[in-house]
Design an enzyme around this catalytic site. Sequence first.
Site, short mmCIF file in Angstrom:
data_model
loop_
_atom_site.label_atom_id
_atom_site.label_comp_id
_atom_site.label_asym_id
_atom_site.label_seq_id
_atom_site.Cartn_x
_atom_site.Cartn_y
_atom_site.Cartn_z
N ARG A 219 58.17 22.24 -39.42
CA ARG A 219 58.08 21.77 -38.32
C ARG A 219 58.33 22.80 -37.59
O ARG A 219 59.24 23.01 -36.90
CB ARG A 219 57.84 19.94 -38.48
CG ARG A 219 57.46 19.16 -38.97
CD ARG A 219 56.43 18.77 -38.76
NE ARG A 219 55.05 18.17 -39.78
CZ ARG A 219 54.19 18.30 -40.42
NH1 ARG A 219 54.34 19.25 -40.59
NH2 ARG A 219 53.91 17.51 -41.35
N HIS A 267 49.77 27.07 -37.22
CA HIS A 267 48.84 25.76 -38.36
C HIS A 267 48.16 25.45 -39.78
O HIS A 267 48.10 24.77 -39.76
CB HIS A 267 49.92 24.54 -37.48
CG HIS A 267 50.40 23.21 -37.83
ND1 HIS A 267 50.84 21.83 -37.80
CD2 HIS A 267 50.84 23.26 -39.54
CE1 HIS A 267 51.18 21.67 -38.44
NE2 HIS A 267 51.21 22.32 -40.03
P1 NAP Z 1 60.78 16.92 -49.81
O1 NAP Z 1 60.10 16.95 -51.60
O2 NAP Z 1 60.81 15.71 -49.50
O3 NAP Z 1 61.37 18.21 -50.02
C1 NAP Z 1 62.26 18.28 -48.82
C2 NAP Z 1 63.82 19.61 -49.05
O4 NAP Z 1 64.49 19.55 -47.93
C3 NAP Z 1 64.52 18.23 -49.95
O5 NAP Z 1 64.72 19.30 -50.71
C4 NAP Z 1 65.16 17.93 -49.47
O6 NAP Z 1 66.94 17.79 -49.98
C5 NAP Z 1 66.08 19.04 -48.28
N1 NAP Z 1 66.51 17.94 -46.82
C6 NAP Z 1 65.61 17.31 -46.88
N2 NAP Z 1 66.85 16.92 -45.65
C7 NAP Z 1 67.84 17.44 -45.43
C8 NAP Z 1 69.38 17.97 -45.18
N3 NAP Z 1 69.75 16.93 -43.77
N4 NAP Z 1 70.04 18.35 -45.69
C9 NAP Z 1 69.48 20.09 -46.28
N5 NAP Z 1 68.29 19.62 -46.81
C10 NAP Z 1 67.80 18.68 -46.57
O7 NAP Z 1 59.16 17.91 -48.55
P2 NAP Z 1 58.28 19.37 -49.36
O8 NAP Z 1 56.75 18.68 -49.96
O9 NAP Z 1 58.85 19.80 -49.60
O10 NAP Z 1 57.65 19.30 -47.89
C11 NAP Z 1 58.70 19.86 -47.01
C12 NAP Z 1 57.71 19.90 -45.51
O11 NAP Z 1 57.08 20.75 -45.60
C13 NAP Z 1 57.45 18.99 -44.99
O12 NAP Z 1 58.40 17.22 -44.93
C14 NAP Z 1 56.27 19.38 -43.92
O13 NAP Z 1 57.39 19.04 -42.72
C15 NAP Z 1 55.96 20.71 -44.11
N6 NAP Z 1 54.77 21.09 -44.25
C16 NAP Z 1 54.26 22.18 -44.23
C17 NAP Z 1 52.47 22.30 -43.82
C18 NAP Z 1 52.03 23.15 -43.28
O14 NAP Z 1 51.14 23.78 -43.20
N7 NAP Z 1 52.53 24.25 -42.54
C19 NAP Z 1 52.63 21.63 -44.97
C20 NAP Z 1 52.58 20.61 -45.85
C21 NAP Z 1 54.00 20.82 -45.32
P3 NAP Z 1 66.87 16.95 -51.52
O15 NAP Z 1 65.84 17.53 -52.30
O16 NAP Z 1 68.51 16.84 -51.96
O17 NAP Z 1 66.90 15.73 -50.97
#
Ligand code: NAP
Length: 304
Positions: A219, A267
Amino acid sequence: MLPPGWAAIPRERFAAHGFEAVIADQDPYDPETIHYFSGFRPPPGFMKTLPNLKAIFSLGAGVDGFLRDPDLPRHVPLVRFVDPTLMHEMAQYVVMHVLIAHRGQRFFDAAQKESSWRQRMLARPSRDTRIGMLGLGDIGSTIAASLLPFDFQLSGWSRSRKTVPGVKSFAGESELPDFLAQCDYLVCVLPLTDATRGIMNAKLFAQLPKGAWVINVARGGHLIEADLIAALDSGHLAGAVLDVFQAEPMGPDNPIWQHPKITATPHIAALTDQKAALAFIGDCVARSESGRALDHVVDVTRGY
Ligand code: NAP
């Protein structure tokens, strides 16, 4: 209730299950009759106008577009979209940009423009090139798996320790400096939460090795854009690839567009596929109506 612009949805699919699909901004509706809402970034305050919601389905993997609303009904389960196609598209985007940078493709593009036969060795082999995922969840680990066959050194930083094949796990605030110190490429795939907003700032860039690259597909709120430009202009960072921005759509006057060391895309790293989203909504509604537990329910206090 489905997002604006979804006029082409097969309403009969919902009717067959005894539901009526209402498209926001288009169909008249009685707020009392809306049981499920799906969308990406509803206007703050809108969700509280629907008093009988049973669940909310985010059409993006991230839910910051919902959690920014102070009036979001927090007792209603908020489910995020976890879709293999979306995860693979994210991985394709990152693999493509890592390889373009790693292989020095911009140099060859410039040479071709001048019809000039210029050869150049790789700056370093992939086995000596370190790529770190800032966030090692569903998308971060899919990206890591996609990079694995290229023989890079892979690592990931998350809150909790992870076991991902071929990936060195760093966990928690205390291990962030060691993680950063070994990232030639830093790929941000964190959710946007109070803890991660602005995490990519001057202090973090200073902890990356000189000549590192930053790729942000998470983001825009994760990145302090002025700090990135300063780190690129000083020569500390070699380049950046940005798919997300502080203000979207990004205005024409933003210096990011024309910065020689930045690749910027609007995006599009992964756009939600409507067909997959409909299948997801249908599955969630069926689960909810039959009393089964919903998958991928967000912990709203944690923010992801
Ligand atoms: P996810 O499965 O919830 O994974 C989030 C990861 O971030 C987990 O490993 C989590 O750790 C870690 N994390 C969260 N808060 C943290 C902190 N304070 N310190 C250290 N690690 C932290 O999410 P996802 O499905 O991979 O998606 C990630 C993000 O990608 C989404 O939230 C979205 O913003 C972005 N996204 C962007 C696009 C685009 O088109 N650009 C498309 C899709 C998604 P733990 O596992 O230990 O909890």
